[in-house]
Design an enzyme around this catalytic site. Structure first.
Site, PDB file in Angstrom:
ATOM      1  CD  GLU A 162      26.301  42.187  48.747  1.00 18.15           C
ATOM      2  OE1 GLU A 162      26.240  42.421  47.514  1.00 18.15           O
ATOM      3  OE2 GLU A 162      26.959  41.243  49.236  1.00 18.15           O
ATOM      4  CD  GLU A 188      35.690  43.379  49.178  1.00 17.50           C
ATOM      5  OE1 GLU A 188      35.973  42.271  49.680  1.00 17.50           O
ATOM      6  OE2 GLU A 188      34.523  43.716  48.906  1.00 17.50           O
ATOM      7  CE  LYS A 228      34.388  41.092  46.370  1.00 18.07           C
ATOM      8  NZ  LYS A 228      33.030  41.634  46.605  1.00 18.07           N
ATOM      9  CD  GLU A 268      31.552  42.346  41.269  1.00 18.64           C
ATOM     10  OE1 GLU A 268      31.470  42.402  42.517  1.00 18.64           O
ATOM     11  OE2 GLU A 268      30.571  42.533  40.532  1.00 18.64           O
TER      12      GLU A 268
END
Length: 339
Positions: free
Chosen positions: A262, A311, A314, A319
């Site tokens: 990541e 997303e 989150k 995030e």
């Protein structure tokens, strides 16, 4: 004109380096914590259309795995943290996991199974002790199923590195060595697997923007920022990765390949979180991984961008905004995955 033998050797070395660098894998992390994500088949078609050849999944999502069948996209798939203890303590659980989540999808190109995500004994005291045993159990189950080609590893966070500056001083936290890091390294060496770790210059920069230049974090510095003995660094990413290389050397794993599972830059919600900065980071990252690092200049660095799509489920706000694409699959900026 006839070349000298020295010239010939130099040209051969350059050619070999170019060939090796062409093998660098750049992929994306496919997270699913969004409430308006498009169906997996549509997202897999998006991945194929963008020439993305490598993805990371955080769990064996059946719909995604079905969509990946026959695509030849290389896949890292994670064992969720809450399943690790059961796998580590009961070989039949590991066998069932492999049968149900790997062997069942015989036309998916699995590259790694990662036991857990961002493991750190301090943050995961009830899970981390089971990691080495779970790795061995999954490896044994793969072997029994005739799937030795799939590598087993675990994804660690940079927090396992106690010292990272300068990079040559890199070392794992001593309290993690005996019961956690050392058994993992021993397993990876024995099984010829790789060392997986998440590396985020963004968080290092955001924690100390006064002392870390933004251009150093974004790969845009025009000159050397850090000199560490014979090694010179123009970007923070390479410095962080080389601190991992140095830590592995001190822990008996100098030959292990480091894979960055990541990295990325968010587009909202924090310090310098803009679309232009995310574009600068990710586009320059792709160029850099083909060159290796100052400490490993002839070894390409396989790297996965976090993440593919925003997303919105989150928390905190930061995030939600790491995707290259919005929830409707519209790109925020253009990044080429073509080798």
């Amino acid at each position: 004109m006839k070349r000298s033998s020295k010239q010939h050797l130099i040209l051969m070395a350059i050619a070999m380096l170019c060939i090796h660098n062409a093998d660098a894998r750049t992929g994306v992390c496919y997270g699913t914590l969004g409430d308006k994500l498009r169906p997996p088949r549509e997202i897999v078609n998006l991945i194929k259309g963008k020439n993305i050849g490598h993805i990371r999944l955080y769990n064996p999502n059946p719909a995604i795995l079905e969509a990946l069948q026959g695509t030849n996209i290389s896949v890292i798939v994670g064992v969720p943290n809450n399943e690790i203890q059961g796998i580590a303590t009961d070989g039949s659980v590991a066998t069932s996991w492999v049968q149900n989540n790997i062997r069942k999808y015989q036309y998916v190109n699995f590259r790694y199974i990662s036991i857990g995500n961002e493991m750190n004994p301090s943050d995961n005291p009830n899970i981390a002790p089971y990691i080495p045993a779970a790795m061995q159990c999954i490896s044994d189950a793969l072997a029994a199923a005739g799937l030795r080609r799939i590598k087993v590893s675990t994804v660690l966070s940079m927090s396992v590195i106690g010292v990272s500056y300068p990079p040559s001083a890199g070392a794992f936290l001593p309290e993690f060595r005996e019961s956690f890091i050392d058994p993992i390294i021993k397993f990876l060496l024995k099984t010829h697997s790789d060392f997986l770790i998440d590396v985020y210059p963004y968080f290092a920069y955001a924690s100390d923007p006064t002392n870390i230049p933004l251009d150093y974090a974004l790969f845009t510095s025009k000159s050397v920022v850090l000199r560490d003995g014979p090694y010179q660094y123009q970007n923070l990413f390479h410095a962080m990765v080389d601190s991992v290389h140095a830590a592995l050397e001190k822990a008996g794993g100098p030959s292990l390949k480091v894979v960055v599972t990541e990295t990325g830059w968010p587009t909202a919600g924090g310090t310098e979180t803009t679309v232009s900065n995310a574009f600068a980071y990710n586009s320059n990252l792709f160029k850099s991984v083909k060159r290796g690092t100052p400490r490993r200049p002839r070894k390409t660095l396989d790297t996965y961008i976090f993440g593919l799509i925003d997303e919105n489920q989150k928390t905190p706000e930061l995030e939600k905004h790491w995707g290259i694409f919005l929830l409707n699959n519209v790109p925020k900026y253009q990044v080429s995955f073509t080798p």
